[in-house]
Design an enzyme around this catalytic site. Structure first.
Site, mmCIF file in Angstrom:
data_model
loop_
_atom_site.group_PDB
_atom_site.id
_atom_site.type_symbol
_atom_site.label_atom_id
_atom_site.label_comp_id
_atom_site.label_asym_id
_atom_site.label_seq_id
_atom_site.Cartn_x
_atom_site.Cartn_y
_atom_site.Cartn_z
ATOM 1 N N GLN A 1 40.935 44.847 48.972
ATOM 2 C CA GLN A 1 40.720 46.022 48.141
ATOM 3 C C GLN A 1 39.244 46.374 48.027
ATOM 4 O O GLN A 1 38.366 45.602 48.387
ATOM 5 C CB GLN A 1 41.332 45.810 46.748
ATOM 6 C CG GLN A 1 40.879 44.513 46.065
ATOM 7 C CD GLN A 1 41.882 43.986 45.058
ATOM 8 O OE1 GLN A 1 42.689 44.737 44.522
ATOM 9 N NE2 GLN A 1 41.836 42.689 44.807
ATOM 10 N N ASP B 1 40.447 37.770 37.391
ATOM 11 C CA ASP B 1 39.273 37.902 36.510
ATOM 12 C C ASP B 1 39.244 36.821 35.439
ATOM 13 O O ASP B 1 38.219 36.632 34.767
ATOM 14 C CB ASP B 1 39.211 39.309 35.901
ATOM 15 C CG ASP B 1 40.477 39.671 35.140
ATOM 16 O OD1 ASP B 1 41.039 38.794 34.451
ATOM 17 O OD2 ASP B 1 40.904 40.835 35.221
ATOM 18 N N ASP C 1 49.185 34.453 48.231
ATOM 19 C CA ASP C 1 49.996 35.607 47.874
ATOM 20 C C ASP C 1 51.019 35.224 46.806
ATOM 21 O O ASP C 1 51.783 34.261 46.966
ATOM 22 C CB ASP C 1 50.704 36.086 49.153
ATOM 23 C CG ASP C 1 51.689 37.194 48.872
ATOM 24 O OD1 ASP C 1 51.337 38.142 48.144
ATOM 25 O OD2 ASP C 1 52.834 37.115 49.375
ATOM 26 N N GLY C 2 51.048 35.962 45.703
ATOM 27 C CA GLY C 2 51.942 35.658 44.598
ATOM 28 C C GLY C 2 53.409 35.734 44.976
ATOM 29 O O GLY C 2 54.240 34.948 44.500
ATOM 30 N N ASP D 1 49.804 39.830 36.224
ATOM 31 C CA ASP D 1 48.597 40.584 35.890
ATOM 32 C C ASP D 1 48.043 41.171 37.193
ATOM 33 O O ASP D 1 47.002 40.766 37.689
ATOM 34 C CB ASP D 1 47.587 39.645 35.233
ATOM 35 C CG ASP D 1 46.292 40.356 34.895
ATOM 36 O OD1 ASP D 1 46.308 41.587 34.735
ATOM 37 O OD2 ASP D 1 45.254 39.667 34.785
#
Lengths: 298, 298
Positions: B43, B98, B149-150, B171
């Protein structure tokens, strides 16, 4: 869009930027067409057709109402005090020349009389032309319009106890410009004098907990020094800076529980409301921990 | 400000404009200094120091967190599922690089283990450098970090019933770009498989009732087709477009009442929370009438 040299519109976008009230942040709305711009005797007035929020009314550079989201503000500032009161019959609106609050007040079948005191007739005329969905109750048989200064009107009422009101709604613009006096202690004292013993008063706080919490704390303290109870609640409005606006509700008596509806909307009333409901009434008084502590435990 | 040719910053202001997700409206934040800008493998990442909101993290042009208001999102997406659960011990965070959600999870003394699965390590490193107040729990003894990767992580867990979680928090960033799959039915099915029978799942909805109500209705319907209960709630965040963000909370069992805290914060826990409290938990599920009807009575 039509040509316009109004400085708040640039490259086809309206920008709400205000270094004093909300420094460092701004809201933008895409403009399709400027419908009206002038400086009236009292304030700078802009109306434009936006790309996605319908027509937009701007006073002194601050968004007052858009057709898409105005109901969130009009319904909450009206129905919170009216449903917190057991039997409101005589209602006063100070400001509110766009007619939105008036539209909501006359939905209450128990209300006999709604008086609107607006200093700036041009706001009423513009709303009738460009915000007809808001300015739809001026001709209602319950309604009286007074074109005069709200402060002076309240001073006159304070002298005549028989004229006092069940509910008073202060629907002013923000405290810079003509509405400045509506945010000071003297104004709360006038409201107190013009209110019946079991009456309820509400005023828009012009701020929210994210923007100026100390200002809200001071406003609640000021109202509390005059009224038996003063409580802060809020409504969410995407075109107000930060997405919400605070309201201050007050009563003369300790035993009125402003945080809960004393009456619930009838089915007929509820079917006319897009935002307000009795659960939302109570939820609007619930604040994030830090804001609650700062406002109520200074 | 430092020189920057990043197209979202113009004349010293960052502009969040997105014709697809929120056409015709935008948010502006005044920029003091660009701290970081790059395109990672996954991203576009921008970090800047703002004039009034502290440091700001932007992914693919959308504000993810500012130092001034991040707690509103981190606390609500964490504490709603954790206090809706009677005894959460094993918590999974999907995304959340984050560190803000992790910081909140470890405040719960009952939690033994918090696993964070983040696909983009650069987000973690940037948060540690520029958002240290959020990225403060990575070293906590309860914490495990998985850089993967989730989706794949959840597929693996689904095969191993003994690894299931009490609470899973998604999230993610918004559903354009790498997080797109987090907003589809298959993802809810994976969450269901990875959750214990009395577990609670929460995901950010990327939208709010003002912006895209039909999208929320579809998301709740999709979650409801998989879980016994799926409810919408929200938190207010001034730097998210429209000032609020929706969350979707789900359980496998009918008899878990997500709308009320099953446990209340201890005094020690509450003293560390600036936004969440048990009353706010319940209030966050109360919706304006039109939104409630559209989401729950399609």
């Amino acid at each position: 869009m039509s040509s316009c040299n109004y400085e708040l519109i640039k490259d086809g976008w309206f920008r709400e930027i205000n270094d004093k009230s909300f420094p460092g942040q701004g809201l933008e709305l895409k403009v399709e067409k400027v419908l009206y711009h002038s400086e009236s005797e009292f304030q700078d007035i802009l109306v434009f057709q936006s790309a996605t929020y319908g027509n937009v009314l701007v006073l002194d550079g601050i968004v007052q109402a858009t057709e898409r989201d105005e109901f969130a503000y009009q319904e909450m500032i009206t129905h919170i005090p009216l449903y917190a009161h057991r039997n409101p019959r005589n209602v006063l609106i100070v400001g509110g020349g766009d007619g939105g609050v008036l539209r909501e007040v006359v939905k209450h079948s128990c209300v006999d009389k709604a008086t609107l005191v607006e200093i700036d007739e041009s706001v009423i005329k513009l709303a009738q032309k460009y915000l007809p969905g808001m300015a739809c109750a001026f001709e209602n048989e319950k309604v009286q319009i007074k074109l005069q200064d709200g402060f002076q009107f309240l001073r006159d009422v304070a002298e005549k106890p028989e004229q006092r009101y069940d509910v008073i709604i202060t629907d002013s613009s923000d405290p810079e410009g003509p509405a400045e006096a509506f945010f000071q202690k003297e104004y709360f004292q006038l409201l107190h004098s013009a209110l019946k013993e079991d009456g309820v008063v509400i005023a828009q706080a012009s701020e929210n907990v994210w923007l100026n919490l100390d200002y809200i704390r001071d406003l609640v303290a000021s109202a509390s020094s005059v009224f038996a109870r003063a409580e802060y609640c809020y409504t969410t409005v995407p075109t107000y800076t930060s997405g919400q606006l605070g309201l201050i509700v007050c009563t003369k008596t300790e035993n009125t529980n402003l945080k809960h509806a004393a009456r619930h909307p009838s089915d007929g009333e509820q079917s006319q409301m897009r935002y307000y409901n009795a659960q939302m009434h109570s939820a609007s008084f619930v604040l994030p921990t830090w804001a609650h502590q700062r406002i109520y435990r200074p």
